[in-house]
Design a protein around this motif. Sequence first.
Motif, PDB file in Angstrom:
ATOM      1  N   TRP A 463       0.887  -1.095  -0.045  1.00  0.00           N
ATOM      2  CA  TRP A 463      -0.012   0.197  -0.069  1.00  0.00           C
ATOM      3  C   TRP A 463       1.018   1.465  -0.019  1.00  0.00           C
ATOM      4  O   TRP A 463       0.286   2.274  -0.187  1.00  0.00           O
ATOM      5  N   ILE A 530      -4.648   5.765   1.680  1.00  0.00           N
ATOM      6  CA  ILE A 530      -3.972   4.996   0.671  1.00  0.00           C
ATOM      7  C   ILE A 530      -4.333   5.055  -0.656  1.00  0.00           C
ATOM      8  O   ILE A 530      -3.689   4.925  -1.629  1.00  0.00           O
ATOM      9  N   GLN A 534      -2.285   5.568  -3.966  1.00  0.00           N
ATOM     10  CA  GLN A 534      -2.168   4.279  -4.856  1.00  0.00           C
ATOM     11  C   GLN A 534      -3.327   3.965  -5.539  1.00  0.00           C
ATOM     12  O   GLN A 534      -3.251   3.242  -6.435  1.00  0.00           O
ATOM     13  N   SER A 538      -5.739  -0.385  -5.434  1.00  0.00           N
ATOM     14  CA  SER A 538      -4.892  -0.909  -4.216  1.00  0.00           C
ATOM     15  C   SER A 538      -5.625  -1.451  -3.266  1.00  0.00           C
ATOM     16  O   SER A 538      -5.223  -2.595  -2.820  1.00  0.00           O
TER      17      SER A 538
END
Length: 582
Positions: A463, A530, A534, A538
């Motif tokens: 992550w 996160i 990402q 993710s």
Amino acid sequence: MQQQNVPISALVDMYKRGELRLPEIQRHYVWKGTRVRDLLDSLYRGYPSGSILMWETDEPIPTRDFAIAQDTTAFAGRKLLLDGQQRLTSLTAVINGEPVTVKHRKRPIDILFNLDHPDGPPSEALEVDSDQESLLSADDELADDGNGDDNGDEDSGEGDRGLAERLSRRTFVVASRALLAMPNWVPVSEIFKSSDTAILQKAGITGFNDPRYQKYLDRLTRLRQVRNYSYVVHVLERGMSYEEVTEIFVRVNSLGAKLRSSDLALAQMTSRWQHLLQELEEFQDECEDNGFTLDLGLLVRSIVVFATKQGLFRVVGATPVARLKEGWEEAKEGLRFAINFLRTNAGIEDESLLSSPMFVIALAAVSRVKDNKLTKEESRALLYWLLTANARGRYSRGSTETLLNEDLAIIFRTGDIAALIDPVKRQFGRLHIEPDDLAGRGVNSPLFSLAYLALKDAGAKDWFSGLGLSLTHQGKLHFIQWHHIFPKSLLKDRRYETGEINEIANMAFITGQTNRRLSNKEPTAYLPSIVEKQGQESLDAQLVPTDPGLLKLENYRAFLKARRAALAKCMNDFIAKKAGGA
């Protein structure tokens, strides 16, 4: 047979001077730090600690190196240590502050002594049931709960309060950075090398008037007196043959249940087949270079399997050495195929992903029966059996030898690879994975490895770094760990059961570096950052539910239900994809 009482200090000196040697029939040093901890605790309390067995001989017996380097001496090889290697190596390492060499790497044995330990007998019973080390968790007291993941609890100070309280009641612990920072915890090796004054000052004792001064001083003296503890040492007669001494070694360790049956079988082999151990270790190194750590016991069982077409160790003594040597040559070729099949066909890049190492032997047997010539259908059938049987724990329930022999009989007698799935069906019934199969299952379940493999195949990534999942990443910061999506400490505060907290459905796979960065906040608090860095994929790749309501603490059980369903589908799809519908 001679018998004498020898203090630990003298035995350690004999060890270091090279007066004691290790015969080839002995296994490697394998003790984990927790076993050394328990040995020191017993000696400190004056509890019995077994005896030592030696053989004094002038015969040119094959030997091996101890885990700690020895000085050269004209008396080397006169006394061979048959029983007590693990204890003497541990004590030499701790008392002299020397590292041990394990799997070609030197590492210290760091044990801490609690100057402020409670008086009286130990307050809890400690039991170490395995010397196998996990790739994903540290060998220290902070990993005692077996979850291998602090999930930010350590930094929060919330989740570790109970653990800290438990550790404060212990006299010895395996070192960790957190405990080293506390003044009452002192490295045992430092106590044997340093003065009382230096240790007491470091512990915060500033003068004789401190009420802790005499108590701490008495405890330091008592610990150093461990060097005066005398072991009963039995010395076998010089006139005995190597074969007879090996038989004694086998009987002693059988009665004490100190060694596995594979260790005893290896001892019987090496007494007739000199330098076998060197051959096994060279092959171990070859496998290690390819990412697989194969235990000596597995290699010994492989020899037996290919020499006798079954896996029982009790036939070793009656099997001619020539046949054992033929079996070893076959075993090496089969094991090479097995490792390659695991890595390239199944995506299993490390033996820790197997619910039992016996799968390696079964694959090796298929290799030799088929002479490495498998049809497309046979490869698919073998992969389907491997993934399904591994996920169900084929060799983890019931008698391992009986189950392995059942599969070996199919392989050696019929060569029908597709028929291997039939015993698995009889053993477990339904093979298809249902969501309820994951309920209450944690990291020790065979399904845990399948969850990792399925998520990895689905494209799950770390992550923070964005790295794909792999157990072969370089550097400790990138080692894969499992992470509690809902932090343990928050779930404990809500009084969820331990089984629910540590369910596979509450686990995501990330690197150790990422694991330490995540705080113990609700998923709704840390997952958005996160996604921002990402992308939503993710979380999707790790099958984290997209419904924000399921990421709230009060809806944890609904979260588990949803993720179990997603994981079960992913795992079934993974097997179907890899095995091509076999």
